[in-house]
Design an enzyme around this catalytic site. Structure first.
Site, PDB file in Angstrom:
ATOM      1  N   ARG A 118      -7.537  -0.411   1.147  1.00 24.28           N
ATOM      2  CA  ARG A 118      -8.064  -1.735   0.714  1.00 24.28           C
ATOM      3  C   ARG A 118      -8.623  -1.520  -0.836  1.00 24.28           C
ATOM      4  NH1 ARG A 118     -12.606  -2.090   5.363  1.00 24.28           N
ATOM      5  NH2 ARG A 118     -10.761  -0.796   6.318  1.00 24.28           N
ATOM      6  N   ASP A 129      -2.878  10.188   3.151  1.00 26.22           N
ATOM      7  CA  ASP A 129      -4.045   9.725   3.342  1.00 26.22           C
ATOM      8  C   ASP A 129      -4.667  10.684   4.153  1.00 26.22           C
ATOM      9  OD1 ASP A 129      -6.569   8.572   3.781  1.00 26.22           O
ATOM     10  OD2 ASP A 129      -5.607   6.968   5.107  1.00 26.22           O
ATOM     11  N   ASP A 182       1.404   6.531   5.413  1.00 23.31           N
ATOM     12  CA  ASP A 182       0.669   5.699   4.663  1.00 23.31           C
ATOM     13  C   ASP A 182       1.173   4.895   3.498  1.00 23.31           C
ATOM     14  OD1 ASP A 182      -1.901   4.216   5.431  1.00 23.31           O
ATOM     15  OD2 ASP A 182      -3.109   5.602   4.064  1.00 23.31           O
ATOM     16  N   GLU A 225      -9.564   3.614   2.222  1.00 27.50           N
ATOM     17  CA  GLU A 225      -8.860   3.699   0.745  1.00 27.50           C
ATOM     18  C   GLU A 225      -7.992   2.542   0.317  1.00 27.50           C
ATOM     19  OE1 GLU A 225      -7.832   5.548   2.999  1.00 27.50           O
ATOM     20  OE2 GLU A 225      -5.510   4.820   2.652  1.00 27.50           O
ATOM     21  N   LYS A 249     -10.357  12.862   7.691  1.00 28.31           N
ATOM     22  CA  LYS A 249      -9.865  12.600   9.070  1.00 28.31           C
ATOM     23  C   LYS A 249      -9.779  13.738   9.992  1.00 28.31           C
ATOM     24  CE  LYS A 249      -6.596   8.833   7.731  1.00 28.31           C
ATOM     25  NZ  LYS A 249      -7.219   7.599   8.553  1.00 28.31           N
ATOM     26  N   ASP A 266     -12.243   6.998   3.778  1.00 26.77           N
ATOM     27  CA  ASP A 266     -10.967   6.636   4.528  1.00 26.77           C
ATOM     28  C   ASP A 266     -10.422   5.317   4.603  1.00 26.77           C
ATOM     29  OD1 ASP A 266      -8.675   7.493   5.992  1.00 26.77           O
ATOM     30  OD2 ASP A 266      -9.908   7.661   7.823  1.00 26.77           O
ATOM     31  N   LYS A 305       0.911  -1.113  -0.096  1.00 27.60           N
ATOM     32  CA  LYS A 305      -0.029   0.157   0.009  1.00 27.60           C
ATOM     33  C   LYS A 305       0.968   1.188   0.115  1.00 27.60           C
ATOM     34  CE  LYS A 305      -3.466   2.550   2.982  1.00 27.60           C
ATOM     35  NZ  LYS A 305      -4.043   2.603   4.192  1.00 27.60           N
TER      36      LYS A 305
HETATM   37  N1  BES Z   1      -4.203   4.648   6.855  1.00 27.97           N
HETATM   38  C1  BES Z   1      -5.316   4.316   7.560  1.00 27.97           C
HETATM   39  C2  BES Z   1      -5.015   3.239   8.665  1.00 27.97           C
HETATM   40  C3  BES Z   1      -4.077   3.740   9.716  1.00 27.97           C
HETATM   41  C4  BES Z   1      -4.445   4.387  11.018  1.00 27.97           C
HETATM   42  C5  BES Z   1      -2.914   3.541   9.599  1.00 27.97           C
HETATM   43  C6  BES Z   1      -3.556   4.652  12.040  1.00 27.97           C
HETATM   44  C7  BES Z   1      -1.933   4.098  10.589  1.00 27.97           C
HETATM   45  C8  BES Z   1      -2.363   4.534  11.774  1.00 27.97           C
HETATM   46  C9  BES Z   1      -6.562   3.686   6.847  1.00 27.97           C
HETATM   47  O1  BES Z   1      -6.604   4.084   5.571  1.00 27.97           O
HETATM   48  C10 BES Z   1      -7.759   4.208   7.426  1.00 27.97           C
HETATM   49  O2  BES Z   1      -8.100   5.308   7.376  1.00 27.97           O
HETATM   50  N2  BES Z   1      -8.456   3.308   7.951  1.00 27.97           N
HETATM   51  C11 BES Z   1      -9.849   3.588   8.502  1.00 27.97           C
HETATM   52  C12 BES Z   1     -10.917   2.578   8.289  1.00 27.97           C
HETATM   53  C13 BES Z   1     -12.285   2.947   8.642  1.00 27.97           C
HETATM   54  C14 BES Z   1     -12.568   3.876   8.060  1.00 27.97           C
HETATM   55  C15 BES Z   1     -12.779   1.499   8.484  1.00 27.97           C
HETATM   56  C16 BES Z   1      -9.500   3.317   9.920  1.00 27.97           C
HETATM   57  O3  BES Z   1      -8.586   2.784  10.496  1.00 27.97           O
HETATM   58  O4  BES Z   1     -10.033   4.294  10.979  1.00 27.97           O
HETATM   59 ZN    ZN Z   2      -4.669   4.919   4.669  1.00 32.25          ZN
HETATM   60 ZN    ZN Z   3      -7.736   6.098   5.236  1.00 33.44          ZN
END
Ligand code: BES
Ligand code: ZN
Ligand code: ZN
Length: 481
Positions: free
Chosen positions: A332, A251, A269, A330, A258, A328, A246
């Site tokens: 996946r 992000d 990210d 994204e 966010k 967010d 990834k």
């Molecule tokens: N890049 C983030 C995940 C992340 C969070 C990485 C903290 C490192 C530290 C990912 O794209 C994301 O935002 N995931 C969301 C998913 C949710 C919207 C289902 C998350 O983890 O809150």
């Molecule tokens: Zn992300």
């Molecule tokens: Zn994200």
């Protein structure tokens, strides 16, 4: 930092400083020369404690018990060395003769990973004074290890540690600098230096090949996406492995923006992509007999008039449709298309993806541990074994059919988020699993490195910021195939 293996007892090596490991047995070992002073300092040699005695030119450092803590203890010691004017430092093997391989590995990791600092954006750069580490073949039990074997372990481990630091540098670089195009340039330059095949695909390729999930994530950014494909193809390769990373160079969360506090550190990210680049670099420089491909999806998740939206339905390269309920989630979406690309174009024996995929994984296993997921128990446990041997932490998270149901969508084939707030690391992995063809289900592993990839405090042999998580673990795993 250069290493020289010296086939002498530690006391017979002349260096500016000598590093003296102290085991849990305390100050009774023959290497300890300054017992009275150390006792006065109340130094007992507990793990990760360091005592610098400038007058005797010695740094004593506690290594605790077992080999697991050794890299961290050495990292603590090298930080003290870096605060001095020493150009050369001598150090013995910190384990007994029989396990000198573990000792030599931990020494190099502790020294090279512990000495890393990132000062690209500081006007005052730290000057590297330390030039050479003289490694004595003398082990804790007084026996001498074979110099040639120590040399070959140190040579290989040096290349690996350089690759970990290469990965750290990319991740730590700011998003304004490392855009998807720049990440692709870094990859192609590294490929050239290491004799790798390299293909970089742009937006037109994503559109033409119906990689609409990936492309939608990237759409709102003024920095266009790139799909990076590198290959290392040795003669007589035993296996063909694809590593999918990834590479979100930023992000912001997209329209599901966010909150400010959660956006900070999202330059990291791109850690999955940066890790797979570091891994293939290490594999090529060491010369492993495994064919390794890297597929990295580089994009920026931004807001704007052209942004993809919650409620959109995306058609992935596989043909499956995805209801977007949160922009967010994204990573996946980018990975779904990259995984299809990997299966269709490369037809590997095994696929491993690496991603800072979910905050939920950090909640589940803590900041320091990688989450390992997949359908094949033996494959998962082979990764845990590799993590153990590599100096990294990993834990498996289990799939189940109830969590899988949470991805159901009323309007598309599946939703990009689970309908429950719990089990987010696993539902994210189960989403990815929907893009793994039946014949590959048992040949796939997902590594969620959201915790260890980037931690805003130093830990063990890792600095504040990027750790290069996954690089040592996956190289160790590739060696075990
Ligand atoms: N890049 C983030 C995940 C992340 C969070 C990485 C903290 C490192 C530290 C990912 O794209 C994301 O935002 N995931 C969301 C998913 C949710 C919207 C289902 C998350 O983890 O809150
Ligand atoms: Zn992300
Ligand atoms: Zn994200």
């Amino acid at each position: 930092m250069k290493f020289e293996i010296v086939d002498k007892k530690i006391d017979d090596i002349g260096a500016d400083l000598t590093l003296v490991p102290v085991t849990k047995e305390g100050l009774s070992h023959a290497w300890v020369k300054d017992r009275a002073v150390l006792e006065k300092m109340k130094f007992k040699g507990e793990a990760d404690t360091v005592a610098y005695l400038p007058e005797s030119g010695r740094i004593y450092f506690g290594i605790g018990e077992g080999d697991e803590g050794l890299q961290d203890a050495v990292a603590a010691a090298v930080k003290t060395v870096l605060g001095t004017e020493a150009k050369t430092v001598a150090v013995p093997l910190c384990t007994v003769h029989e396990v000198h391989e573990a000792g030599a590995k931990a020494l190099v990791d502790g020294l090279m990973l512990g000495a890393y600092s990132f000062d690209k954006y500081k006007s005052k750069k730290s000057e590297a004074v330390l030039e050479k580490v003289l490694v004595s073949t003398e082990a804790l039990d007084g026996q001498n290890a074979d110099a040639a074997s120590v040399q070959s372990i140190v040579d290989e481990r040096t290349k690996l540690a350089e690759s970990v630091n290469f990965t750290r540098d990319i991740i730590n670089s700011m998003p304004e600098e490392v855009t998807p195009v720049k990440l692709a340039e870094i990859a192609s330059e590294m490929a050239k230096e290491n004799g790798l095949e390299c293909n970089i695909y742009d937006e037109a390729y994503l559109k033409k090949n119906k990689m609409n999930a990936f492309h939608s994530v990237a759409r709102a950014s003024t920095n266009p996406p790139r799909l990076i494909h590198l290959a290392y193809k040795p003669k007589n390769a035993k296996k063909k492995v694809v590593l999918v990373g990834k590479g979100l160079t930023y992000d912001s969360g997209g329209l599901s923006l966010k909150p400010s506090d959660f956006m900070v550190t999202m330059k990291a990210d791109k850690s999955g992509a940066s890790a797979v680049l570091g891994i293939i670099r290490a594999v090529a420089s060491i010369g492993l007999d495994v064919e390794v491909h890297v597929v990295a999806g580089a994009a920026e998740n931004m807001i704007g008039g052209n942004a993809y939206k919650p409620d959109d339905v995306l058609t992935s390269r596989s043909g499956k449709t995805i209801e977007v309920r949160n922009t967010d989630a994204e990573g996946r979406l980018v990975l779904a298309d990259c995984l299809t690309f990997a299966q269709e174009e490369i037809k590997p024996d095994l696929i491993v993806d690496m991603a800072t995929l979910t905050g939920a994984c950090v909640v589940a296993v803590g900041e320091y541990t990688t989450g390992v997921m997949g359908h094949n128990e033996a494959l998962k446990s082979s990764m845990l074994t590799a993590a153990d041997a590599s100096g990294e932490l990993a834990a498996t998270l289990p799939f189940n059919k109830y969590l899988k149901k949470l991805l159901k969508s009323e309007v598309a084939d599946l939703s990009n988020i689970g309908s429950s707030r719990y089990g987010g690391a696993i539902t994210a992995a189960l989403f990815l699993s929907e893009f793994i063809e039946e014949e590959y289900k048992d040949k796939w592993l997902h590594l969620d490195i959201a915790g260890p990839a980037y931690v805003e405090k130093a830990w063990g042999c890792n600095p504040h910021g990027a750790s290069g998580a996954g690089v040592r673990m996956v190289v160790e795993w590739l060696k075990s195939l």
